[in-house]
Enzyme design. Structure first.
Site, PDB file in Angstrom:
ATOM      1  N   GLU A   8      -2.044   0.507  13.292  1.00  0.00           N
ATOM      2  CA  GLU A   8      -3.226   0.848  12.495  1.00  0.00           C
ATOM      3  C   GLU A   8      -4.504   0.631  13.300  1.00  0.00           C
ATOM      4  OE1 GLU A   8      -3.458  -1.474   8.928  1.00  0.00           O
ATOM      5  OE2 GLU A   8      -4.738   0.021   7.954  1.00  0.00           O
TER       6      GLU A   8
ATOM      7  N   GLU B 201       0.853  -1.192   0.000  1.00  0.00           N
ATOM      8  CA  GLU B 201       0.000   0.000   0.000  1.00  0.00           C
ATOM      9  C   GLU B 201       0.890   1.243   0.000  1.00  0.00           C
ATOM     10  OE1 GLU B 201      -3.371  -0.416   2.492  1.00  0.00           O
ATOM     11  OE2 GLU B 201      -4.220   1.498   1.892  1.00  0.00           O
TER      12      GLU B 201
HETATM   13  C1  RAM Z   1      -6.546   1.648   4.649  1.00  0.00           C
HETATM   14  C2  RAM Z   1      -5.607   2.315   5.598  1.00  0.00           C
HETATM   15  C3  RAM Z   1      -5.658   3.803   5.551  1.00  0.00           C
HETATM   16  C4  RAM Z   1      -7.055   4.304   5.576  1.00  0.00           C
HETATM   17  C5  RAM Z   1      -7.866   3.667   4.486  1.00  0.00           C
HETATM   18  C6  RAM Z   1      -9.324   4.066   4.519  1.00  0.00           C
HETATM   19  O1  RAM Z   1      -6.008   1.566   3.417  1.00  0.00           O
HETATM   20  O2  RAM Z   1      -5.934   1.899   6.901  1.00  0.00           O
HETATM   21  O3  RAM Z   1      -4.955   4.279   6.644  1.00  0.00           O
HETATM   22  O4  RAM Z   1      -7.093   5.702   5.431  1.00  0.00           O
HETATM   23  O5  RAM Z   1      -7.808   2.276   4.576  1.00  0.00           O
END
Ligand code: RAM
Length: 932
Positions: free
Chosen positions: A786, A510
């Site tokens: 996260e 990502e």
């Molecule tokens: C995931 C990640 C990111 C978030 C999005 C919506 O890709 O957690 O931090 O902003 O989702």
């Protein structure tokens, strides 16, 4: 008489000398020249500068005599010699003004390559003039595409068609070179260079810079940043060689998702232009063009942001980057003209560099020919390995953020990112290797394939932490170990994810510029690091990607490689919120000017999504992302329970409100009124649609529903109080734990603070159990996670693969730690007025301290409780003032610098009651002390 007559001239001369000595001596002492001259977003004497209309900033000297500035005088000239008296570009003349930051250049038009010199002096509060400052300079880069005669140059590597992960095409890295002759010695030389891909450039075998992964990441279909290097010392009369290593990077790698975004994954290319002025005054320019030679048979066999690098030392090409090398066996290159619609622009913030070397490495396990090393810190960057090998063997380097119970690697959360480096030895013996065109997010590293007879040693591995090259701006420390660990986790997480752009995570497949994450962390980032230029650069990318959408949509991620046609509430608002945060932290109005239209357009996007119900948009949202304990019923549990319609309306209102505030600052009074009215209307609609008598009417009560309404001021005064009570009830129901995701978390401390619920906020912050900040620390975290429950010692890892252990959003609590635990906040843009208002909680803390390098100089708030006394040390930089709130005692028992408090020209009493004192303080260093 006679005597008198003879002596009189001596007496007069003597007195004159004495007087001038006193005056001159005093003047010198009292009001020294300004220091720390900077242009625009904090650049010191830059070359290759991006902005021909810069602003000027300086700092007054810290001294007893210097409180503020009453006037300034800036002179700007095309040569050093013309200063200060014959400024040919701009002479501001003496301007009566206290402004010492971000003063706009108003002189003659400046052009590409131009070098400009400047000086400044000022008058203090007593109208005494300072000396002229040292002369500073800036040199512009190539500002226009027409400045380039070079062509995009490289080999066609697409046709090699190596298929990598998910069948994505991987380009072989290229080695490109050009030999050339210079007629005589060099007076000065500039190398202007960039790539579609990432590059490392050498001149005559020397590294031109220590920059990493240049040119960095912008929306390449709009703008590609260019670098400028002073290479005068690297050139010589006679034969020279310019040599470039080139890999896919973000431009041509699978991180750009293969959505035919950047010219269908075209082969990487370089663009470079070496402009040399010889000692005899003549000029010579060497450009990238069809005369270059290239090969893909070099040692870096493959390189990918997500998947790692493959280096085969058997392919090394000795001296390939020197003038002596014969490249006649190499291939001819292909060239491509510069496109008109892709802007080539000097990089407007600092490059990524190697920043910290982690040496304190521990061996975790050694099994057969495989060893695991612990860096003791989750980090981002590359390893430097020094390992004994046998020729032809392959060293495999794997990474992980944490281990599984049996000490094996937890890599499920890298998802499809291979994040593995390989090194093939070209000889027996010690090899040294540091990957160049990839980066990893890791704490643990596994080596296999080294010499079987060798005993693994901790010295085999070092961690090289990399991030954009900004300076540390603030410090926070306290008497509580876990709070200090939290500060460390926040700052590591920030640096780790500021890899040219603000990324959500640094390790999995990502690593994207998620706008929502950026929006929530910006204030904390601005406290800890000088990220002014970093943010404004990324905001330019945001505007460029926004321009692709007629309805004002701001993409979820910038650079927008997802190319989704939806905008998310709470995410796209980065376009409005971050400029406002930057302005408040730095006082720089430029960011508001640059962002104003974009901010309005984002509000327009919400408007375009209003259909049936007035002021209530219907659109996409990620919701209160990753809220803990989402209802089991939810299909999209990650989005939490706070209804997305409520979130749209709340952020629509907030962004409209901020646009109205920005319009006020920019003197756009009509707009200010219009957006203030819009804000009020949305607020009414918000309250009517989702609340009754302050109570949320939806299916599930959430902390965030109340937080958004209260913090964005969307309730009528009479219902606000009720809503606040419902919020308290919700927090109580959660046994005094937070219940917030990405959007609610940064707001929670601010709302409780406004409500005077400081002890409650401390209670929530110092909770050890899930969900809380200390919970992750108790499970061994060295960065922010996260999810509130990414890992637990008992239960292991969260079963979701979307489980980054280095994700900064929840670090947004950092702002409150600076502002209220230590007590240091900006009260007027750029800390022109400072609020020093610590809120100690003696149950948890006996001391806390924060310092910040403001645009005016260092500010400090540092308190401790000792022997029943509260002691507060503060520093207020020149040209500012501060409101100091002493949270204990009254004015009659307050000591300042050891003496009982009395008002004077530096300290004025604002208010005092039985248990607090407010003082307006002028610049200086003070110590306050009072009984608890
Ligand atoms: C995931 C990640 C990111 C978030 C999005 C919506 O890709 O957690 O931090 O902003 O989702």
């Amino acid at each position: 008489m006679k005597l008198f007559n003879i002596n009189k001239p001596y007496i007069i001369i003597y007195s004159f000398v004495l007087l001038s000595l006193v005056l001159f001596g005093c003047k010198e002492k009292e009001i020294g020249a300004v220091k720390s001259l900077m242009i625009s977003e904090g650049f010191k004497n830059p070359i290759g500068f991006y902005n021909p209309n810069p602003t000027f900033s300086w700092k007054l000297t810290v001294s007893e005599q210097i409180k503020s500035q009453s006037a300034y005088h800036i002179v700007v000239a095309s040569t050093k010699e013309l200063l200060p008296d014959n400024a040919d570009l701009w002479d501001s003349k003496k301007q009566k003004s206290t402004q010492s930051t971000f003063v706009k250049y108003q002189g003659k038009e400046l052009k590409s390559r131009q070098k400009v010199y400047w000086q400044v002096r000022y008058w203090n509060q007593d109208k005494k003039a300072s000396d002229w400052s040292e002369t500073n300079s800036f040199e512009l880069g190539l500002l226009n595409n027409s400045d380039w005669t070079a062509k995009w140059t490289g080999l066609d590597t697409a046709k090699d068609s190596i298929k990598g992960v998910r069948e994505f095409l991987m380009h072989r890295p290229q080695y490109l070179r050009k030999g050339f002759e210079l007629a005589s010695n060099v007076a000065s030389a500039r190398l202007y260079i960039t790539a579609k891909g990432v590059f490392d450039v050498h001149l005559n075998g020397n590294d031109v810079s220590d920059d990493v992964m240049t040119p960095g990441w912008t929306p390449y279909n709009h703008r590609i940043e260019t670098l400028t290097y002073d290479v005068t010392k690297l050139l010589q009369a006679g034969k020279n060689a310019l040599a470039v290593e080139l890999a896919s990077g973000w431009h041509s790698g699978r991180i750009s998702r293969g959505r035919a975004l950047y010219e269908n994954f075209a082969s990487p290319k370089i663009l470079c232009q070496l402009e040399v002025v010889l000692k005899d005054g003549s000029k010579q320019t060497i450009i990238s063009d069809e005369s270059w030679r290239g090969t893909t048979n070099g040692p870096i066999r493959l390189a990918s942001v997500y998947d790692g690098e493959v280096y085969d030392a058997n392919f090394e090409i000795p001296n390939w980057n020197t003038a002596a090398f014969d490249d006649s066996n190499w291939k001819s290159v292909e060239v491509e003209a510069i496109a008109k619609d892709v802007k080539l622009a000097p990089k407007r913030h600092h490059t990524v560099k190697n920043q910290i070397v982690l040496n304190d490495v521990e061996i975790v396990s050694v099994k057969e020919n495989t060893s695991v090393f612990n860096m003791k810190q989750n980090m981002v960057g590359v390893p430097r390995v020094k390992v004994p090998m046998k020729k032809g063997d392959t060293l495999k380097i794997r990474f992980s953020e944490m281990l599984l119970k049996d000490d094996t690697f937890y890599t499920k959360n890298y998802r499809s990112a291979k994040s593995t480096d390989y090194y093939v030895a070209g000889k027996d013996g010690m090899i040294e290797y540091m990957p160049k065109f990839t980066f990893h997010g890791f704490q643990f590293l596994e080596l296999s394939g080294y010499d079987k007879n060798a005993k693994p040693d901790a010295s085999w591995v070092q961690g090289i932490a990399q991030h954009s090259d900004f300076e540390k701006n603030g410090t926070f420390t306290s008497s509580h170990d876990k709070l200090n660990q939290l500060q460390s986790n926040i700052t590591w997480g920030l640096r780790d994810n500021f890899f040219d752009i603000p990324t959500d995570c640094p390790q999995r497949d990502e690593r994207l510029g998620w706008t929502g994450d950026a929006q929530v962390i910006a204030p904390t980032a601005l406290f800890n690091y000088n990220t002014h230029a970093f943010w404004t650069a990324w905001l330019q990318s945001l505007r460029e990607n926004q321009s692709e959408h007629k309805n004002g949509l701001v993409p979820y991620i910038v650079p927008d490689v997802l190319q989704n046609k939806n905008g998310s509430s709470g995410w796209g608002d980065a376009a409005v919120i971050i400029p406002w945060d930057i302005y408040n932290t730095t006082g720089d109005i430029t960011v508001l000017e640059e962002s104003y239209e974009s901010a309005k357009k984002w509000v327009g996007y919400y408007q375009s999504k209003v259909k049936k119900q007035p002021y209530l948009p219907k659109m996409h949202s990620f919701g209160d992302w990753l809220q803990p304990y989402p209802s089991k019923m939810l299909k999209k549990a990650n989005r939490g329970d706070t209804p997305k319609d409520l979130i749209h309306a709340a952020f629509f209102a907030h962004s409209a409100h901020l646009v109205s505030k920005i319009a006020n600052v920019l003197g756009k009074t009509e707009d200010a009124k219009k957006y203030a009215a819009l804000y009020k209307n949305i607020a009414n609609a918000f309250e009517n649609a989702f609340f009754e008598e302050g109570k949320f009417t939806g299916k599930k009560q959430t902390q965030t529903s109340y937080l958004l309404g209260i913090y964005f001021n969307l309730f009528k005064p009479e219902t606000k109080l009720k809503a606040q009570n419902y919020l308290l009830e919700e927090i109580k129901n959660a046994d005094y734990h937070l219940g917030t995701g990405f959007l609610g978390t940064p707001i929670l401390p601010k709302v409780l603070d406004d409500m005077g619920e400081i002890d409650l906020m401390y209670k929530i912050l110092f909770k050890e159990t899930y969900p809380s900040w200390f919970y992750s620390i108790n499970q061994g975290a060295t960065t922010m996670w996260e999810r509130w429950n990414s890992f637990s010692k008992e239960g292991g890892y969260n079963s979701q693969s979307m489980n980054s252990l280095n994700h900064y959003a929840y670090g947004a609590i950092g702002q409150w730690m600076y502002e209220r635990i230590a007590g240091l906040a900006s009260l007027a843009p750029g800390y022109k007025k400072i609020r020093i208002a610590p809120l100690p909680n003696t149950e948890f803390l006996t001391s806390a301290s924060a310092s910040v390098k403001t645009s005016y100089g260092k500010a400090l708030s540092s308190w401790k409780i000792e022997n029943d006394s509260f002691k507060l040390d503060i520093v207020i930089p020149p040209n500012t003032s501060a409101e100091v709130h002493i949270p204990y005692g009254n004015k009659d028992h307050l000591f300042v610098n050891g003496s009982i408090f009395t008002e004077n020209s530096n300290l004025k009493l604002m208010s005092s009651d039985t248990n607090s004192v407010k003082i307006l303080a002028e610049p200086g260093t003070y110590n306050f002390q009072t009984k608890l």
